[in-house]
Motif scaffolding. Structure first.
Motif, PDB file in Angstrom:
ATOM      1  N   MET A   1      16.737  68.539  -9.026  1.00 53.26           N
ATOM      2  CA  MET A   1      17.939  69.354  -9.057  1.00 53.26           C
ATOM      3  C   MET A   1      19.197  68.496  -9.176  1.00 53.26           C
ATOM      4  N   GLU A   2      19.280  67.445  -8.336  1.00 46.95           N
ATOM      5  CA  GLU A   2      20.486  66.629  -8.314  1.00 46.95           C
ATOM      6  C   GLU A   2      20.652  65.873  -9.624  1.00 46.95           C
ATOM      7  N   GLY A   3      21.831  65.942 -10.180  1.00 45.02           N
ATOM      8  CA  GLY A   3      22.106  65.289 -11.442  1.00 45.02           C
ATOM      9  C   GLY A   3      21.756  66.142 -12.645  1.00 45.02           C
ATOM     10  N   VAL A   4      21.073  67.276 -12.423  1.00 46.86           N
ATOM     11  CA  VAL A   4      20.699  68.188 -13.499  1.00 46.86           C
ATOM     12  C   VAL A   4      21.398  69.534 -13.309  1.00 46.86           C
ATOM     13  N   LEU A   5      21.217  70.145 -12.131  1.00 44.71           N
ATOM     14  CA  LEU A   5      21.839  71.430 -11.828  1.00 44.71           C
ATOM     15  C   LEU A   5      22.969  71.305 -10.813  1.00 44.71           C
ATOM     16  N   ILE A   6      22.852  70.338  -9.941  1.00 44.35           N
ATOM     17  CA  ILE A   6      23.857  70.147  -8.891  1.00 44.35           C
ATOM     18  C   ILE A   6      24.254  68.671  -8.826  1.00 44.35           C
ATOM     19  N   PRO A   7      25.428  68.374  -8.279  1.00 40.57           N
ATOM     20  CA  PRO A   7      25.819  66.962  -8.153  1.00 40.57           C
ATOM     21  C   PRO A   7      24.982  66.252  -7.098  1.00 40.57           C
ATOM     22  N   GLU A   8      24.965  64.944  -7.148  1.00 42.08           N
ATOM     23  CA  GLU A   8      24.292  64.172  -6.117  1.00 42.08           C
ATOM     24  C   GLU A   8      25.060  64.329  -4.807  1.00 42.08           C
ATOM     25  N   VAL A   9      24.360  64.677  -3.746  1.00 43.46           N
ATOM     26  CA  VAL A   9      25.043  65.009  -2.494  1.00 43.46           C
ATOM     27  C   VAL A   9      25.383  63.781  -1.647  1.00 43.46           C
ATOM     28  N   TRP A  10      24.550  62.752  -1.684  1.00 41.19           N
ATOM     29  CA  TRP A  10      24.773  61.631  -0.764  1.00 41.19           C
ATOM     30  C   TRP A  10      25.996  60.783  -1.116  1.00 41.19           C
ATOM     31  N   PRO A  11      26.300  60.534  -2.385  1.00 40.56           N
ATOM     32  CA  PRO A  11      27.569  59.855  -2.682  1.00 40.56           C
ATOM     33  C   PRO A  11      28.773  60.644  -2.173  1.00 40.56           C
ATOM     34  N   HIS A  12      28.689  61.982  -2.244  1.00 40.59           N
ATOM     35  CA  HIS A  12      29.772  62.827  -1.736  1.00 40.59           C
ATOM     36  C   HIS A  12      29.896  62.683  -0.217  1.00 40.59           C
ATOM     37  N   ILE A  13      28.756  62.710   0.470  1.00 43.35           N
ATOM     38  CA  ILE A  13      28.770  62.549   1.924  1.00 43.35           C
ATOM     39  C   ILE A  13      29.337  61.189   2.301  1.00 43.35           C
ATOM     40  N   SER A  14      28.925  60.164   1.569  1.00 38.07           N
ATOM     41  CA  SER A  14      29.425  58.811   1.827  1.00 38.07           C
ATOM     42  C   SER A  14      30.940  58.736   1.662  1.00 38.07           C
ATOM     43  N   GLU A  15      31.440  59.357   0.599  1.00 35.53           N
ATOM     44  CA  GLU A  15      32.884  59.321   0.332  1.00 35.53           C
ATOM     45  C   GLU A  15      33.662  60.061   1.410  1.00 35.53           C
ATOM     46  N   LYS A  16      33.174  61.226   1.811  1.00 31.22           N
ATOM     47  CA  LYS A  16      33.896  62.045   2.785  1.00 31.22           C
ATOM     48  C   LYS A  16      33.871  61.444   4.192  1.00 31.22           C
ATOM     49  N   THR A  17      32.767  60.793   4.548  1.00 29.23           N
ATOM     50  CA  THR A  17      32.647  60.224   5.892  1.00 29.23           C
ATOM     51  C   THR A  17      33.149  58.784   5.965  1.00 29.23           C
ATOM     52  N   LYS A  18      33.411  58.182   4.786  1.00 34.58           N
ATOM     53  CA  LYS A  18      33.830  56.776   4.709  1.00 34.58           C
ATOM     54  C   LYS A  18      32.729  55.832   5.217  1.00 34.58           C
ATOM     55  N   ILE A  19      31.480  56.291   5.116  1.00 41.29           N
ATOM     56  CA  ILE A  19      30.339  55.458   5.521  1.00 41.29           C
ATOM     57  C   ILE A  19      29.654  54.972   4.250  1.00 41.29           C
ATOM     58  N   LYS A  20      29.936  53.746   3.869  1.00 39.23           N
ATOM     59  CA  LYS A  20      29.449  53.215   2.606  1.00 39.23           C
ATOM     60  C   LYS A  20      27.931  53.203   2.535  1.00 39.23           C
ATOM     61  N   GLU A  21      27.284  52.953   3.679  1.00 44.63           N
ATOM     62  CA  GLU A  21      25.830  52.837   3.688  1.00 44.63           C
ATOM     63  C   GLU A  21      25.137  54.131   3.255  1.00 44.63           C
ATOM     64  N   LEU A  22      25.789  55.265   3.383  1.00 43.13           N
ATOM     65  CA  LEU A  22      25.182  56.538   3.004  1.00 43.13           C
ATOM     66  C   LEU A  22      25.139  56.735   1.493  1.00 43.13           C
ATOM     67  N   SER A  23      25.761  55.843   0.750  1.00 42.09           N
ATOM     68  CA  SER A  23      25.718  55.944  -0.708  1.00 42.09           C
ATOM     69  C   SER A  23      24.457  55.313  -1.284  1.00 42.09           C
ATOM     70  N   ILE A  24      23.620  54.719  -0.435  1.00 40.70           N
ATOM     71  CA  ILE A  24      22.394  54.089  -0.926  1.00 40.70           C
ATOM     72  C   ILE A  24      21.510  55.130  -1.597  1.00 40.70           C
ATOM     73  N   THR A  25      20.830  54.715  -2.657  1.00 42.56           N
ATOM     74  CA  THR A  25      19.945  55.605  -3.409  1.00 42.56           C
ATOM     75  C   THR A  25      18.589  54.930  -3.570  1.00 42.56           C
ATOM     76  N   SER A  26      17.711  55.560  -4.328  1.00 41.22           N
ATOM     77  CA  SER A  26      16.388  54.982  -4.574  1.00 41.22           C
ATOM     78  C   SER A  26      16.480  53.708  -5.406  1.00 41.22           C
ATOM     79  N   ARG A  27      17.630  53.457  -5.979  1.00 48.76           N
ATOM     80  CA  ARG A  27      17.810  52.186  -6.689  1.00 48.76           C
ATOM     81  C   ARG A  27      17.904  51.036  -5.686  1.00 48.76           C
ATOM     82  N   ASP A  28      18.461  51.331  -4.508  1.00 49.89           N
ATOM     83  CA  ASP A  28      18.586  50.312  -3.461  1.00 49.89           C
ATOM     84  C   ASP A  28      17.309  50.209  -2.633  1.00 49.89           C
ATOM     85  N   ILE A  29      16.717  51.363  -2.323  1.00 48.05           N
ATOM     86  CA  ILE A  29      15.461  51.415  -1.567  1.00 48.05           C
ATOM     87  C   ILE A  29      14.491  52.273  -2.376  1.00 48.05           C
TER      88      ILE A  29
END
Length: 230
Positions: A1-29
């Motif tokens: 769904m994410e990136g096709v029908l809806i935006p990716e949610v975790w980068p948004h959460i990371s930006e809003k909370t100012k917690i950089k570590e929450l922007s990690i994706t499957s590319r990182d882990i």
């Protein structure tokens, strides 16, 4: 769904909370289960409860054209969204998509509302769902698959089943002509309403080429992304 029908949610959460570590994706882990556990750990360290995350995700809207695309599909097909996301966090966007059938995972929470563990509904990614759908008539499935030699470059297959109990077979196989590990070919896919054109996204492809038929050997712009048409 994410990136096709809806935006990716975790980068948004990371930006809003100012917690950089929450922007990690499957590319990182790359291991998804490890990634989920890491996110849960980061949320707890920062005293963020499930309701806090859901509130932030509620700010997002489906991608442009997503609702119309699903509406067109529903006129001819039964639509089932299969996601590796978690029901509690994806619900705000699922409701905005007008609640198509959804198969995903669950989060377990403690009495205070903190996420404590993932509860997976499937053991083999989306494979179980695809196998179950194979037995149904008039089924078209779009699926991304991982290449053993370049896992994060991936490939995309289109399957069809026309009769109950008839063996389902691949009717198309798409792979980038300039495959590189890390490009994430197959990150997003879209099939035209007439079934004749397939668009496949490679989120981290490095080319600076523009338009159709650009220079495939150009790698001058890191993570610029590309779309392949078949």
């Amino acid at each position: 769904m994410e990136g096709v029908l809806i935006p990716e949610v975790w980068p948004h959460i990371s930006e809003k909370t100012k917690i950089k570590e929450l922007s990690i994706t499957s590319r990182d882990i790359p291991d998804y289960e490890s990634l989920v556990l890491k996110r849960i750990e980061i949320l707890r360290e920062n005293n963020l409860k499930l309701k806090d995350i859901v509130s932030l995700i509620s700010e997002l809207e489906p991608l442009e054209g997503a609702i119309g695309f699903l509406d067109r599909l529903k006129k001819s097909y039964k639509v089932i969204l299969v996601s590796d996301a978690f029901e509690q966090t994806i619900t705000p966007l699922w409701e905005k998509l007008e609640k198509p059938e959804l198969q995903c995972h669950q989060f377990k929470c403690d009495a205070e509302g903190y996420i404590t563990a993932p509860i997976y509904s499937r053991n083999r990614g989306k494979v179980e769902v695809i196998e179950a759908l194979f037995a149904q008539p008039n089924t078209i499935i779009l699926s991304e698959s991982c290449s053993e030699s370049a896992c994060s470059s991936a490939s995309v297959e289109v399957f069809t089943s026309t009769k109950i109990a008839e063996m389902t077979s691949s009717i198309g196989y798409a792979k980038a002509s300039n495959t590189d590990a890390g490009d994430y070919f197959g990150y997003s896919v879209s099939l035209s309403s007439d079934g004749n054109t397939l668009a496949v996204g490679a989120q981290y492809e490095d080319s600076n080429a523009t338009g159709i038929g650009g220079d495939e050997d150009d790698s001058s712009t890191s993570d610029a992304g590309a779309v392949y048409l078949y």
